[in-house]
Design a protein around this motif. Sequence first.
Motif, PDB file in Angstrom:
ATOM      1  N   ASP A  88       0.842  -1.188   0.000  1.00  0.00           N
ATOM      2  CA  ASP A  88       0.000   0.000   0.000  1.00  0.00           C
ATOM      3  C   ASP A  88       0.879   1.241   0.000  1.00  0.00           C
ATOM      4  O   ASP A  88       1.446   1.597   1.031  1.00  0.00           O
ATOM      5  CB  ASP A  88      -0.940   0.007   1.193  1.00  0.00           C
ATOM      6  CG  ASP A  88      -2.061   1.022   1.042  1.00  0.00           C
ATOM      7  OD1 ASP A  88      -1.879   2.003   0.288  1.00  0.00           O
ATOM      8  OD2 ASP A  88      -3.116   0.827   1.663  1.00  0.00           O
ATOM      9  N   PRO A  89       1.016   1.904  -1.146  1.00  0.00           N
ATOM     10  CA  PRO A  89       1.891   3.069  -1.222  1.00  0.00           C
ATOM     11  C   PRO A  89       1.418   4.255  -0.390  1.00  0.00           C
ATOM     12  O   PRO A  89       2.200   5.145  -0.092  1.00  0.00           O
ATOM     13  CB  PRO A  89       1.919   3.408  -2.712  1.00  0.00           C
ATOM     14  CG  PRO A  89       0.734   2.753  -3.285  1.00  0.00           C
ATOM     15  CD  PRO A  89       0.403   1.585  -2.420  1.00  0.00           C
ATOM     16  N   THR A  90       0.127   4.272  -0.006  1.00  0.00           N
ATOM     17  CA  THR A  90      -0.341   5.380   0.826  1.00  0.00           C
ATOM     18  C   THR A  90       0.019   5.173   2.287  1.00  0.00           C
ATOM     19  O   THR A  90       0.030   6.125   3.058  1.00  0.00           O
ATOM     20  CB  THR A  90      -1.870   5.556   0.701  1.00  0.00           C
ATOM     21  OG1 THR A  90      -2.503   4.360   1.154  1.00  0.00           O
ATOM     22  CG2 THR A  90      -2.269   5.850  -0.734  1.00  0.00           C
ATOM     23  N   ASP A  95       7.093   0.962  -0.076  1.00  0.00           N
ATOM     24  CA  ASP A  95       6.294   0.533  -1.222  1.00  0.00           C
ATOM     25  C   ASP A  95       6.180   1.649  -2.245  1.00  0.00           C
ATOM     26  O   ASP A  95       6.281   1.423  -3.445  1.00  0.00           O
ATOM     27  CB  ASP A  95       4.894   0.103  -0.777  1.00  0.00           C
ATOM     28  CG  ASP A  95       4.894  -1.221  -0.030  1.00  0.00           C
ATOM     29  OD1 ASP A  95       5.896  -1.967  -0.153  1.00  0.00           O
ATOM     30  OD2 ASP A  95       3.911  -1.510   0.664  1.00  0.00           O
ATOM     31  N   LYS A  96       5.984   2.882  -1.771  1.00  0.00           N
ATOM     32  CA  LYS A  96       5.840   4.018  -2.683  1.00  0.00           C
ATOM     33  C   LYS A  96       7.120   4.237  -3.487  1.00  0.00           C
ATOM     34  O   LYS A  96       7.079   4.536  -4.677  1.00  0.00           O
ATOM     35  CB  LYS A  96       5.489   5.276  -1.900  1.00  0.00           C
ATOM     36  CG  LYS A  96       5.173   6.453  -2.779  1.00  0.00           C
ATOM     37  CD  LYS A  96       4.648   7.616  -1.983  1.00  0.00           C
ATOM     38  CE  LYS A  96       4.175   8.690  -2.937  1.00  0.00           C
ATOM     39  NZ  LYS A  96       3.197   9.555  -2.357  1.00  0.00           N
ATOM     40  N   MET A  99       7.435   1.534  -6.331  1.00  0.00           N
ATOM     41  CA  MET A  99       6.372   1.455  -7.334  1.00  0.00           C
ATOM     42  C   MET A  99       6.391   2.654  -8.255  1.00  0.00           C
ATOM     43  O   MET A  99       6.914   3.704  -7.920  1.00  0.00           O
ATOM     44  CB  MET A  99       5.021   1.378  -6.630  1.00  0.00           C
ATOM     45  CG  MET A  99       4.800   0.076  -5.927  1.00  0.00           C
ATOM     46  SD  MET A  99       3.257   0.061  -5.034  1.00  0.00           S
ATOM     47  CE  MET A  99       2.122   0.563  -6.268  1.00  0.00           C
ATOM     48  N   ASP A 123      -2.125   3.721 -10.567  1.00  0.00           N
ATOM     49  CA  ASP A 123      -2.912   3.871  -9.364  1.00  0.00           C
ATOM     50  C   ASP A 123      -4.175   3.056  -9.503  1.00  0.00           C
ATOM     51  O   ASP A 123      -4.580   2.707 -10.599  1.00  0.00           O
ATOM     52  CB  ASP A 123      -3.254   5.343  -9.126  1.00  0.00           C
ATOM     53  CG  ASP A 123      -1.989   6.179  -8.921  1.00  0.00           C
ATOM     54  OD1 ASP A 123      -1.016   5.653  -8.350  1.00  0.00           O
ATOM     55  OD2 ASP A 123      -1.949   7.339  -9.360  1.00  0.00           O
TER      56      ASP A 123
END
Length: 144
Positions: A88-90, A95-96, A99, A123
């Motif tokens: 979960d990039p948020t 992860d962000k 990705m 996204d």
Amino acid sequence: MSRIPQSLRRRATGITCALALGASALTGGAVLGVGTAAAATPPVLTITLKGSTGWGESVTGGTGPCKEFVNGTPGTLSYTPPISETIDPTLNLVDKARMKPGMNTVYFECSGTKSNTAFFYADRSPLNDMRTQFSSATNGMFGS
């Protein structure tokens, strides 16, 4: 048509039997001396949708330790199957950083065996979610 004398036929049959027995003794000894090899079970990766911003990944099969690769970049953690993780990039800056918008690849390597490569699309949107689910359903066979 010429006839082969009986004495030559007996001699040929005896030589053939001796060769067959000798070959089977050599082969049998070689086979008996070697144990059976157990093939490593490759891990199987499945991607699911998690919430409205992330993806779930689960790995079955394989033996640890396992390393996750996102877009060819290895993760810092080591896992032991069965694995159930969330990307979960948020919520996760690691992860962000790994990705990019559009198609991303993920796979696991477990003790020298590699899982299928799955594709997930960032996204999150209805179209990208369908592409991610198609990739997961086909074990990454089609990039979409």
